[in-house]
Design a protein around this motif. Sequence first.
Motif, mmCIF file in Angstrom:
data_model
loop_
_atom_site.group_PDB
_atom_site.id
_atom_site.type_symbol
_atom_site.label_atom_id
_atom_site.label_comp_id
_atom_site.label_asym_id
_atom_site.label_seq_id
_atom_site.Cartn_x
_atom_site.Cartn_y
_atom_site.Cartn_z
ATOM 1 N N ALA A 159 0.832 -1.201 0.000
ATOM 2 C CA ALA A 159 0.000 0.000 0.000
ATOM 3 C C ALA A 159 0.869 1.254 0.000
ATOM 4 O O ALA A 159 1.988 1.254 0.519
ATOM 5 N N GLY A 160 0.343 2.316 -0.596
ATOM 6 C CA GLY A 160 1.016 3.607 -0.560
ATOM 7 C C GLY A 160 1.805 3.937 -1.809
ATOM 8 O O GLY A 160 1.991 3.101 -2.701
ATOM 9 N N TYR A 161 2.262 5.155 -1.846
ATOM 10 C CA TYR A 161 3.024 5.645 -2.996
ATOM 11 C C TYR A 161 4.394 4.986 -3.065
ATOM 12 O O TYR A 161 5.005 4.680 -2.047
ATOM 13 N N ARG A 162 4.878 4.791 -4.283
ATOM 14 C CA ARG A 162 6.254 4.376 -4.514
ATOM 15 C C ARG A 162 6.725 5.071 -5.785
ATOM 16 O O ARG A 162 5.925 5.386 -6.670
ATOM 17 N N PRO A 163 8.029 5.342 -5.908
ATOM 18 C CA PRO A 163 8.539 6.036 -7.088
ATOM 19 C C PRO A 163 8.143 5.346 -8.387
ATOM 20 O O PRO A 163 8.215 4.121 -8.502
ATOM 21 N N GLY A 164 7.705 6.141 -9.356
ATOM 22 C CA GLY A 164 7.306 5.615 -10.652
ATOM 23 C C GLY A 164 5.860 5.186 -10.730
ATOM 24 O O GLY A 164 5.388 4.794 -11.809
ATOM 25 N N LEU A 165 5.124 5.260 -9.625
ATOM 26 C CA LEU A 165 3.743 4.775 -9.586
ATOM 27 C C LEU A 165 2.853 5.506 -10.581
ATOM 28 O O LEU A 165 2.100 4.881 -11.333
ATOM 29 N N ILE A 166 2.913 6.819 -10.607
ATOM 30 C CA ILE A 166 2.005 7.603 -11.457
ATOM 31 C C ILE A 166 2.190 7.235 -12.930
ATOM 32 O O ILE A 166 1.224 6.939 -13.643
ATOM 33 N N GLY A 167 3.432 7.241 -13.385
ATOM 34 C CA GLY A 167 3.702 6.927 -14.785
ATOM 35 C C GLY A 167 3.357 5.499 -15.141
ATOM 36 O O GLY A 167 2.832 5.220 -16.216
ATOM 37 N N ARG A 168 3.644 4.570 -14.224
ATOM 38 C CA ARG A 168 3.394 3.164 -14.517
ATOM 39 C C ARG A 168 1.895 2.856 -14.579
ATOM 40 O O ARG A 168 1.443 2.109 -15.455
ATOM 41 N N VAL A 169 1.109 3.439 -13.667
ATOM 42 C CA VAL A 169 -0.340 3.230 -13.687
ATOM 43 C C VAL A 169 -0.929 3.802 -14.980
ATOM 44 O O VAL A 169 -1.771 3.176 -15.628
ATOM 45 N N ALA A 170 -0.455 4.974 -15.366
ATOM 46 C CA ALA A 170 -0.933 5.578 -16.619
ATOM 47 C C ALA A 170 -0.543 4.714 -17.818
ATOM 48 O O ALA A 170 -1.329 4.521 -18.752
ATOM 49 N N GLN A 171 0.672 4.181 -17.797
ATOM 50 C CA GLN A 171 1.141 3.347 -18.910
ATOM 51 C C GLN A 171 0.306 2.078 -19.043
ATOM 52 O O GLN A 171 -0.081 1.703 -20.157
ATOM 53 N N MET A 172 0.033 1.400 -17.920
ATOM 54 C CA MET A 172 -0.750 0.165 -17.984
ATOM 55 C C MET A 172 -2.150 0.436 -18.520
ATOM 56 O O MET A 172 -2.683 -0.339 -19.323
ATOM 57 N N HIS A 173 -2.756 1.549 -18.094
ATOM 58 C CA HIS A 173 -4.076 1.912 -18.611
ATOM 59 C C HIS A 173 -4.014 2.201 -20.114
ATOM 60 O O HIS A 173 -4.864 1.738 -20.881
ATOM 61 N N ALA A 174 -3.014 2.981 -20.520
ATOM 62 C CA ALA A 174 -2.897 3.351 -21.930
ATOM 63 C C ALA A 174 -2.670 2.121 -22.806
ATOM 64 O O ALA A 174 -3.289 1.975 -23.866
ATOM 65 N N ASP A 175 -1.799 1.212 -22.359
ATOM 66 C CA ASP A 175 -1.507 0.002 -23.132
ATOM 67 C C ASP A 175 -2.769 -0.840 -23.316
ATOM 68 O O ASP A 175 -3.060 -1.307 -24.416
ATOM 69 N N TYR A 176 -3.494 -1.044 -22.222
ATOM 70 C CA TYR A 176 -4.657 -1.935 -22.287
ATOM 71 C C TYR A 176 -5.806 -1.314 -23.076
ATOM 72 O O TYR A 176 -6.372 -1.947 -23.975
ATOM 73 N N TYR A 177 -6.160 -0.074 -22.757
ATOM 74 C CA TYR A 177 -7.363 0.513 -23.347
ATOM 75 C C TYR A 177 -7.142 1.009 -24.780
ATOM 76 O O TYR A 177 -8.103 1.195 -25.521
ATOM 77 N N SER A 178 -5.901 1.201 -25.183
ATOM 78 C CA SER A 178 -5.663 1.523 -26.592
ATOM 79 C C SER A 178 -5.967 0.303 -27.456
ATOM 80 O O SER A 178 -6.480 0.425 -28.569
ATOM 81 N N GLN A 179 -5.678 -0.894 -26.928
ATOM 82 C CA GLN A 179 -5.925 -2.124 -27.673
ATOM 83 C C GLN A 179 -7.394 -2.533 -27.634
ATOM 84 O O GLN A 179 -7.938 -3.024 -28.624
ATOM 85 N N HIS A 180 -8.041 -2.358 -26.479
ATOM 86 C CA HIS A 180 -9.381 -2.909 -26.285
ATOM 87 C C HIS A 180 -10.513 -1.904 -26.470
ATOM 88 O O HIS A 180 -11.662 -2.302 -26.604
#
Length: 317
Positions: A159-180
């Motif tokens: 739980a909680g913030y960790r370095p790179g979290l914001i960019g990584r969460v955005a990347q996973m969303h972008a990767d998945y929803y661009s395809q689907h």
Amino acid sequence: MTIAPALIEDIRTASRTMVRELGFMRATLAATDYSASGVHALLEIETGDGVSAAQLAQSLGLEKSSVSRMVGKLIKAGEIEERTAEDARVKRLHLTPQGRQTVAAIHAFGQAQVSQALQALNPSQQQSVAQGLTTYAHALKTIRLGTHQALTPNLLISAGYRPGLIGRVAQMHADYYSQHAGFGAVFESRVASGVAEFVGRLDQPCNQIWVATLNERIVGSIAIDGQDLGNHQAHLRWFILDDGCRGSGVGRQLLSAAVTFCDQQGFAAIQLWTFKGLDAARRLYEASGFELSKEEQGSQWGTLVTEQQFTRIYPEG
């Protein structure tokens, strides 16, 4: 599920290259005098200190007769010894002092080999290699054994913030929803700005975010925003998994952590918004007590989709 032939051939080619480069085509392996099966037998005996020959055969995927001959050679070479177990009918295999030295040298050789190869890759590529190989190796083993075990080795939910979290969460969303769903820059930028704004409110006890990490790489996320809906209702947000972890049980663990948090906070309800057609996610939601409460078409993400609202209501008590 249809797999693209080109993808299959890419993996087969890479597998052949790895077999050659790691030395499996040679008569001996890892700078020892032993074959690949002999080296792997020593490693398995070290890991399971006290395994039987039958267990060794299953672990290595070899015939019992082949393992029996190999064990005899390793005993004669002074690498392993047999000891009688509690059941006198079963003998257990253990490394001798010489065998422990041999295995230590095998580990040193392998670690140096992997380290040298990884130095040619950047940190992101290194993590991708580790995750991909782990997942693929597990899939191969699952097919051989006929099991359906979830893949969670080295996976942590925190739980909680960790370095790179914001960019990584955005990347996973972008990767998945661009395809689907065909989403593009509008969707990705909104996810990134939303997560960034939310992270600034993590000091509030009603807000929390969880990430799943595999070998230190973020492979999943989920958040509970206890402020933006009002009426003492929780907003479940940014529930996403890396493609390599889908179907492994990670999503269930993340959702369980979020729902447990809401139970502890005493929210009147949990709301989430998603899109029609994400059947695997819907099954998870419904298994956790969520029900479809609203469905309508919308284009706020740059593409026309059917948006769905799911609600988990807590009984008054």
